[in-house]
Design an enzyme around this catalytic site. Structure first.
Site, PDB file in Angstrom:
ATOM      1  N   ASP A 179       0.878  -1.164   0.000  1.00 26.81           N
ATOM      2  CA  ASP A 179       0.000   0.000   0.000  1.00 26.81           C
ATOM      3  C   ASP A 179       0.922   1.222   0.000  1.00 26.81           C
ATOM      4  O   ASP A 179       1.639   1.453   0.983  1.00 26.81           O
ATOM      5  CB  ASP A 179      -0.889  -0.021   1.248  1.00 26.81           C
ATOM      6  N   TYR A 211     -10.091  14.891  -7.970  1.00 29.54           N
ATOM      7  CA  TYR A 211      -9.145  14.048  -8.722  1.00 29.54           C
ATOM      8  C   TYR A 211      -8.215  14.950  -9.533  1.00 29.54           C
ATOM      9  O   TYR A 211      -6.988  14.776  -9.521  1.00 29.54           O
ATOM     10  CB  TYR A 211      -9.907  13.088  -9.644  1.00 29.54           C
ATOM     11  N   ALA A 218      -7.420  18.005  -8.986  1.00 34.87           N
ATOM     12  CA  ALA A 218      -6.495  18.727  -8.086  1.00 34.87           C
ATOM     13  C   ALA A 218      -5.367  17.807  -7.623  1.00 34.87           C
ATOM     14  O   ALA A 218      -4.210  18.230  -7.514  1.00 34.87           O
ATOM     15  CB  ALA A 218      -7.262  19.284  -6.890  1.00 34.87           C
ATOM     16  N   LYS A 241      -4.098  15.407  -9.298  1.00 33.24           N
ATOM     17  CA  LYS A 241      -3.195  15.205 -10.441  1.00 33.24           C
ATOM     18  C   LYS A 241      -2.427  16.496 -10.778  1.00 33.24           C
ATOM     19  O   LYS A 241      -1.308  16.440 -11.301  1.00 33.24           O
ATOM     20  CB  LYS A 241      -4.005  14.712 -11.646  1.00 33.24           C
TER      21      LYS A 241
END
Ligand SMILES: NC(=O)c1ccc[n+]([C@@H]2O[C@H](COP(=O)([O-])OP(=O)(O)OC[C@H]3O[C@@H](n4cnc5c(N)ncnc54)[C@H](O)[C@@H]3O)[C@@H](O)[C@H]2O)c1
Length: 243
Positions: free
Chosen positions: A55, A146, A148, A150
């Site tokens: 993870d 999403y 933001a 990226k």
């Protein structure tokens, strides 16, 4: 000199898997990391690969997997940060836990893995390739968080490129357009709605179609092999970002 070694996160699916396949085909060793052990099954028997259920948001798991690669192969020449999750939904509906998870995986995860492998990348004067997105470059409604996350990856890429250039390490990102992978169904979107979403996006792509993971992998490998480009976020998107 031994074979070059790549660490690929998110190697269990989509762009990470396509990249790992291409790197293996080029004769590199690949350490594939993914939170999904099942996803890594395809890679587990390959003679030039190792796999680890990691993870990327957990520093201890990242540290243990880093040590594993070091003791097995003694070097890391490139890192591809492809582990990521998607979130769709308007501001009015977005849930706190979903925003936290998004920034944990996409931003913190990318940070923890790059930080852990920094000594190895400096030793090899290696390369990092991050996965940003077209939506980091062009605003879209309904997936602002999403986008933001990226955009954060894009800016981390530029800043890390400056930090690591004195050590000969290059850091770039790709900004893929919509590409047909499991990321949409993993985000809880129904398969029929994924088809509609990709069709809607395709209508706004000058080349008229969504991407294929192999088309993104091709550019990941170019950015690994190139020795002069650093700090760039390169759209691979059928022209979506200029339309
Ligand atoms: N598919 C697209 O349209 C698209 C477009 C632009 C950017 N991207 C980006 O490319 C990257 C890869 O996306 P994809 O389409 O291949 O998605 P995918 O869902 O097919 O693969 C992502 C992989 O990351 C793994 N993962 C998720 N959370 C993790 C965690 N905490 N730790 C370790 N592994 C974890 C998943 O198990 C999965 O195998 C992502 O960062 C995504 O945001 C995708």
């Amino acid at each position: 000199m031994g074979e070059r070694v790549a660490v690929v996160t998110g190697a269990g699916s989509g762009l990470g898997r396509a990249t790992a396949e291409r790197l293996l085909a080029q004769g590199m060793r690949v350490a594939g990391w993914d939170i999904s052990q099942d996803g890594l099954e395809w890679l587990s028997q390959h003679p030039s690969a190792s796999t680890a259920a990691v993870d990327v948001t957990d520093p201890e798991q990242v540290g243990a997997a880093t040590e594993q690669v070091r003791s097995a192969w003694g070097r890391v020449d490139c890192l591809v940060n492809s582990a990521g999750i998607f979130l769709v939904g308007p501001l009015a509906e977005v849930e706190t836990s979903a925003v936290r998870a998004l920034f944990d995986v996409n931003v913190l995860g990318t940070t923890l893995v790059t930080q852990a492998l920094m000594p190895d990348l400096i030793a090899s004067r290696g390369a990092v390739v991050n996965l940003s997105s077209t939506v980091a470059l062009r605003a879209t409604a309904s997936n602002s968080h999403y986008a933001a996350s990226k955009a954060a990856v894009a800016q981390l890429t530029r800043c890390w490129a400056l930090e690591l250039a004195p050590h000969g390490v290059r850091v770039n990102a790709l900004a893929p357009g919509p590409t047909n992978t499991a990321i949409y169904t993993s985000a809880g979107i129904e398969p029929a709605d994924v088809a509609a979403l990709l069709a809607d996006r395709a209508a706004r792509i000058p080349m008229g179609r969504a991407g294929d993971p192999t088309e993104i992998a091709l550019w990941v490998v170019r950015l690994i092999d190139d020795e002069w480009v650093t700090g760039h976020v390169i759209p691979v998107d059928g022209g979506m970002s200029i339309a």
